[in-house]
Write a protein that holds these residues in place. Structure first.
Motif, short mmCIF file in Angstrom:
data_model
loop_
_atom_site.label_atom_id
_atom_site.label_comp_id
_atom_site.label_asym_id
_atom_site.label_seq_id
_atom_site.Cartn_x
_atom_site.Cartn_y
_atom_site.Cartn_z
N MET A 1 -11.35 -9.38 -10.57
CA MET A 1 -13.63 -9.15 -10.78
C MET A 1 -14.13 -10.80 -11.34
SD MET A 1 -14.43 -6.50 -8.93
CE MET A 1 -13.53 -5.26 -8.37
N ASP A 2 -13.42 -11.02 -12.38
CA ASP A 2 -14.01 -12.53 -13.12
C ASP A 2 -14.35 -13.80 -11.91
OD1 ASP A 2 -15.55 -10.96 -14.94
OD2 ASP A 2 -14.24 -11.54 -15.82
N THR A 3 -12.45 -14.03 -11.64
CA THR A 3 -12.25 -15.29 -10.28
C THR A 3 -11.60 -15.30 -9.38
OG1 THR A 3 -9.95 -14.49 -11.42
CG2 THR A 3 -11.13 -15.91 -12.92
N LEU A 4 -11.07 -14.25 -8.74
CA LEU A 4 -11.00 -13.83 -7.11
C LEU A 4 -11.75 -12.66 -6.83
CD1 LEU A 4 -7.05 -13.26 -8.09
CD2 LEU A 4 -8.30 -15.29 -8.20
N MET A 5 -12.99 -11.95 -7.44
CA MET A 5 -13.17 -11.28 -6.35
C MET A 5 -14.14 -11.66 -6.14
SD MET A 5 -13.27 -7.81 -5.50
CE MET A 5 -14.64 -6.59 -4.53
N PRO A 6 -15.51 -12.81 -6.08
CA PRO A 6 -15.83 -13.85 -5.93
C PRO A 6 -15.83 -14.20 -3.83
CG PRO A 6 -16.01 -14.16 -7.83
CD PRO A 6 -15.31 -13.31 -7.85
N ARG A 7 -14.72 -15.28 -3.98
CA ARG A 7 -14.01 -15.05 -2.97
C ARG A 7 -13.98 -14.26 -1.84
NH1 ARG A 7 -8.64 -18.64 -5.87
NH2 ARG A 7 -9.79 -19.20 -7.74
N TRP B 1 0.97 -1.26 -0.06
CA TRP B 1 -0.23 -0.34 -0.32
C TRP B 1 0.96 1.37 -0.23
CZ3 TRP B 1 -3.08 -2.50 4.72
CH2 TRP B 1 -3.92 -3.48 3.97
N GLY B 2 2.55 1.33 0.14
CA GLY B 2 2.97 2.35 0.57
C GLY B 2 3.12 3.08 -0.75
N VAL B 3 3.14 2.22 -2.13
CA VAL B 3 3.53 1.96 -3.23
C VAL B 3 2.13 1.78 -4.58
CG1 VAL B 3 4.75 0.77 -5.44
CG2 VAL B 3 5.41 0.63 -3.02
N MET B 4 0.88 1.33 -4.11
CA MET B 4 -0.01 1.52 -4.91
C MET B 4 -1.17 1.83 -4.49
SD MET B 4 0.90 -0.44 -8.42
CE MET B 4 2.05 -0.01 -9.33
N GLY B 5 -2.39 1.83 -4.27
CA GLY B 5 -3.52 1.25 -3.33
C GLY B 5 -3.77 0.55 -4.15
N PRO B 6 -5.62 -0.49 -3.10
CA PRO B 6 -5.78 -1.37 -3.31
C PRO B 6 -6.07 -2.16 -3.94
CG PRO B 6 -7.26 -0.19 -1.76
CD PRO B 6 -5.88 0.45 -2.21
N ASN B 7 -7.36 -1.15 -5.24
CA ASN B 7 -7.42 -1.13 -5.89
C ASN B 7 -6.11 -1.39 -7.80
OD1 ASN B 7 -10.16 -0.64 -6.19
ND2 ASN B 7 -9.43 1.28 -5.55
N LEU B 8 -5.28 -0.57 -8.25
CA LEU B 8 -4.31 -0.99 -8.33
C LEU B 8 -3.33 -2.10 -8.50
CD1 LEU B 8 -2.57 2.02 -9.59
CD2 LEU B 8 -3.98 0.84 -10.64
N LEU B 9 -3.68 -2.46 -6.92
CA LEU B 9 -2.76 -3.79 -6.64
C LEU B 9 -3.84 -5.05 -7.16
CD1 LEU B 9 -1.22 -2.70 -3.33
CD2 LEU B 9 -0.41 -3.45 -5.35
N TRP B 10 -5.26 -5.17 -6.95
CA TRP B 10 -5.92 -6.09 -7.24
C TRP B 10 -5.71 -5.70 -8.93
CZ3 TRP B 10 -6.05 -8.70 -3.52
CH2 TRP B 10 -6.19 -7.82 -2.63
N LEU C 1 -2.47 -6.16 -10.67
CA LEU C 1 -1.92 -6.24 -10.68
C LEU C 1 -1.80 -8.39 -10.47
CD1 LEU C 1 1.03 -4.18 -9.39
CD2 LEU C 1 0.60 -4.32 -11.48
N GLY C 2 -2.43 -8.05 -9.58
CA GLY C 2 -3.63 -9.43 -8.61
C GLY C 2 -3.94 -10.57 -9.86
N GLY C 3 -4.69 -9.74 -10.43
CA GLY C 3 -5.19 -10.09 -11.86
C GLY C 3 -4.28 -10.77 -13.16
N GLY C 4 -3.46 -10.83 -12.98
CA GLY C 4 -2.09 -11.08 -13.53
C GLY C 4 -2.12 -10.77 -15.25
#
Length: 322
Positions: free
Chosen positions: A250-256, A228-237, A239-242
């Protein structure tokens, strides 16, 4: 307030920790600053704070010719704001006090000056209720300490003019802050609400015996806190989406993630739980004073901000316009 008024003189109303830190920042940015506070010993405490914080503020970009000597103090609030182009108010968080104080500041300042409140929880619609010129009032809520942390939450009241928001955003950005505009008023604004949401779950985990206090701090500061000291949560997600980015997330990880929301706790802060947290914190600090820990925090923040500044203008995320 149709034309932007350049700011040369800043008034600080209320010189506690937040007001003193604001004064340090404005002085380091080259302004003439007049401060006021009715408390006994306020001037001595203010000057002591500014002297101690000056090196940190200067490290972040002091303007040529800046000096703590450009600080004036008076116990007379009306005198302090009489020639101010911008007022930063930092009085105690009591609605009736803020309302009366803002009405008095409104009467005493030049009519084209902006009056900002550092209030962390009271809305500007409430504060500006008795002002004759409420259109030039707004919230300019900093994050502590203001002379180091760039964030400022800017939000107007129902009577605040759009030009006031525009000019305040431009002013804060010009003096090295990172202003964000809240489109709606809500108690606690935004950053404190985000803190409250995270800490509620931290307290829940401690209550449930999942973690002790020190480990809960490590879980945040050595994990998501670093990101979070580098990017906010939306941008980090994103990156998390590959390769698929935020859409894949949003399609695969957000439901969890939304399933986890249902299991988040709402702890009752009992006397026993309070004592457990206090004891845990005291054990964690291991005898170090608050001042020592604050100095450690600030030194690390300065290094982090230096890294962010080196990565691009205004420490923006790559690709984001200022």
């Amino acid at each position: 307030m149709n034309a932007y008024k350049p700011v040369h003189r800043v008034a600080i109303v209320g010189t506690g920790t937040i007001g003193a830190s604001w004064a340090t920042h404005y002085l380091a940015r080259g302004f003439d600053v007049t401060a006021t506070d009715p408390a006994p010993g306020a001037e001595k405490a203010l000057r002591s704070y500014v002297d101690a914080a000056w090196e940190s503020a200067a490290t972040l970009g002091a303007e040529p010719g800046t000096s703590p000597d450009r600080l004036r103090f008076t116990a007379d609030m009306r005198q302090a704001v009489a020639d101010a182009d911008f007022v930063q108010e930092n009085a105690p968080e009591r609605p009736e006090l803020k309302v009366k104080l803002f009405a008095d500041i409104d009467e005493a300042t030049p009519p084209d000056s902006i009056i900002a409140s550092s209030s962390s929880g009271i809305t500007m619609s409430a504060i500006q209720a008795e002002c004759r010129r409420p259109e030039r009032t707004l919230i300019g809520h900093p994050f502590n300490p203001p002379h180091i942390i760039p964030l400022v939450e800017v939000v107007g009241g129902t009577k605040t003019a759009p030009e006031t928001i525009r000019d305040a955003m431009s002013f804060y950005a010009a003096i090295g802050k990172k202003p964000i505009h809240l489109k709606k008023e809500l108690p606690g604004h935004v950053a404190n609400r985000l803190q409250a949401a995270l800490y509620r779950e931290v307290v829940h985990l401690i209550e449930q015996g999942v973690l002790d206090v020190a480990d809960s701090d490590d879980a945040v500061s050595w994990g998501p806190g670093l990101r979070w000291g580098v990017m906010g949560p939306n941008l980090l997600w994103h990156l998390g989406g590959g390769e698929g980015g935020i859409q894949h997330f949003m399609d695969t990880l957000m439901p969890r993630l939304t399933e986890m929301w249902q299991d988040l706790g709402t702890p009752e802060l009992t006397p026993e739980l309070r004592e457990k947290i206090v004891d845990g914190v005291l054990e964690e600090v291991n005898g170090h004073s608050v001042d020592e820990l604050a100095a450690q925090r600030d030194a690390m923040l300065l290094r982090l901000l230096a890294v962010r500044a080196a990565s691009g203008p205004h420490s923006d995320t790559p690709g984001r316009s200022a």
